[in-house]
Design a protein around this motif. Structure first.
Motif, PDB file in Angstrom:
ATOM      1  N   GLU A   1      30.228  45.895  39.131  1.00 34.99           N
ATOM      2  CA  GLU A   1      29.905  47.070  38.333  1.00 34.99           C
ATOM      3  C   GLU A   1      28.760  46.805  37.348  1.00 34.99           C
ATOM      4  O   GLU A   1      27.963  47.699  37.054  1.00 34.99           O
TER       5      GLU A   1
ATOM      6  N   LEU B   1      29.352  53.034  41.765  1.00 36.35           N
ATOM      7  CA  LEU B   1      29.800  51.641  41.763  1.00 36.35           C
ATOM      8  C   LEU B   1      29.831  51.031  40.365  1.00 36.35           C
ATOM      9  O   LEU B   1      30.403  49.977  40.155  1.00 36.35           O
TER      10      LEU B   1
ATOM     11  N   PHE C   1      29.300  43.834  47.119  1.00 34.08           N
ATOM     12  CA  PHE C   1      30.075  45.036  47.408  1.00 34.08           C
ATOM     13  C   PHE C   1      30.724  44.968  48.797  1.00 34.08           C
ATOM     14  O   PHE C   1      30.325  44.172  49.649  1.00 34.08           O
TER      15      PHE C   1
ATOM     16  N   ALA D   1      25.511  46.703  39.532  1.00 27.67           N
ATOM     17  CA  ALA D   1      25.095  48.060  39.905  1.00 27.67           C
ATOM     18  C   ALA D   1      24.442  48.769  38.733  1.00 27.67           C
ATOM     19  O   ALA D   1      23.430  49.469  38.894  1.00 27.67           O
TER      20      ALA D   1
END
Length: 231
Positions: free
Chosen positions: A60, A211, A172, A63
């Motif tokens: 996270e 994300l 991911f 992203a």
């Protein structure tokens, strides 16, 4: 600003347009201390961490930083000043991250500037003159790269080659990771035209947005992200 040279004035202008934080920080320091002091880049650098420190960050965070990086590149090509900013070189120290999670340009020494209204107006066969904008980033005695050879995708290609893969690789689940890797390879190849690459960037941003998370680790947009999709 009578004590500033033309070069210093131009550096101030493009610093304000790209990242106003160091200027605002210096103004605050000046008023708080009650004395006039020269800019203190070491103080600013000491309050940030280079992007390389986040290559092993959780998905996270990776992203979120990737989205900020794409936003910075987009703003370099589209701004109210009608200037086009580009990097002559990028590395993991070019960008820094504050403790609140906000990413910014840490090292502006490799930034170039092109006036969109005048940068491509050379008469055929006319040699480019050595203006003061060019002198900001390179030796004025050297030959300059033609403004016409610098495209919007110039900086994006370098970032796709040098930074985004290290930030996003293996972070991911599939099939999201496969789509991200495919885009980065497509971008790094630099074969697409500016428009199609910009469209691909928009798709990557849409892929990354869900994300990232909305919590106190990202203080630069928290708690606003709880109430608005903008953040």
């Amino acid at each position: 600003m009578d004590h500033l040279t033309d070069r210093d004035k131009l550096r101030l202008l493009y610093t304000l347009s790209v990242n106003s934080h160091p200027i605002l920080l210096q103004v605050c320091i000046t008023f708080l201390l009650g004395v006039i002091q020269p800019p203190q880049p070491r103080l600013l650098g000491a309050s940030t961490r280079p992007l390389r420190d986040f290559y092993s960050a959780v998905p996270e965070v990776a992203a979120d930083l990737a989205l900020q990086l794409l936003a910075v590149l987009r703003s370099m090509g589209t701004n109210d000043l009608n200037y086009f900013f580009y990097f002559t070189h990028v590395d993991a120290g070019t960008f820094g991250v504050f403790s609140n999670g906000h990413l910014f340009i840490r090292d502006a020494s490799t930034l170039g500037i092109i006036d969109k209204e005048e940068g491509s107006q050379l008469i055929d066969g006319q040699q480019e003159y050595k203006d003061i904008f060019s002198c900001l980033t390179v030796d004025c005695q050297s030959a300059f790269v033609s403004c016409n050879s610098i495209r919007e995708k110039h900086s994006l290609i370098m970032v796709c080659q040098e930074l985004l893969p290290k930030l996003l690789k293996g972070k991911f689940l599939q099939p999201v990771q496969e789509k991200i890797d495919s885009f980065l390879q497509h971008c790094a190849d630099g074969l697409a035209d500016d428009q199609s690459l910009n469209e691909a960037v928009a798709k990557l941003a849409e892929l990354l947005k869900p994300l990232r998370s909305c919590d106190s680790r990202f203080a630069y947009r928290y708690p606003d992200c709880k109430y608005s999709d903008k953040y």
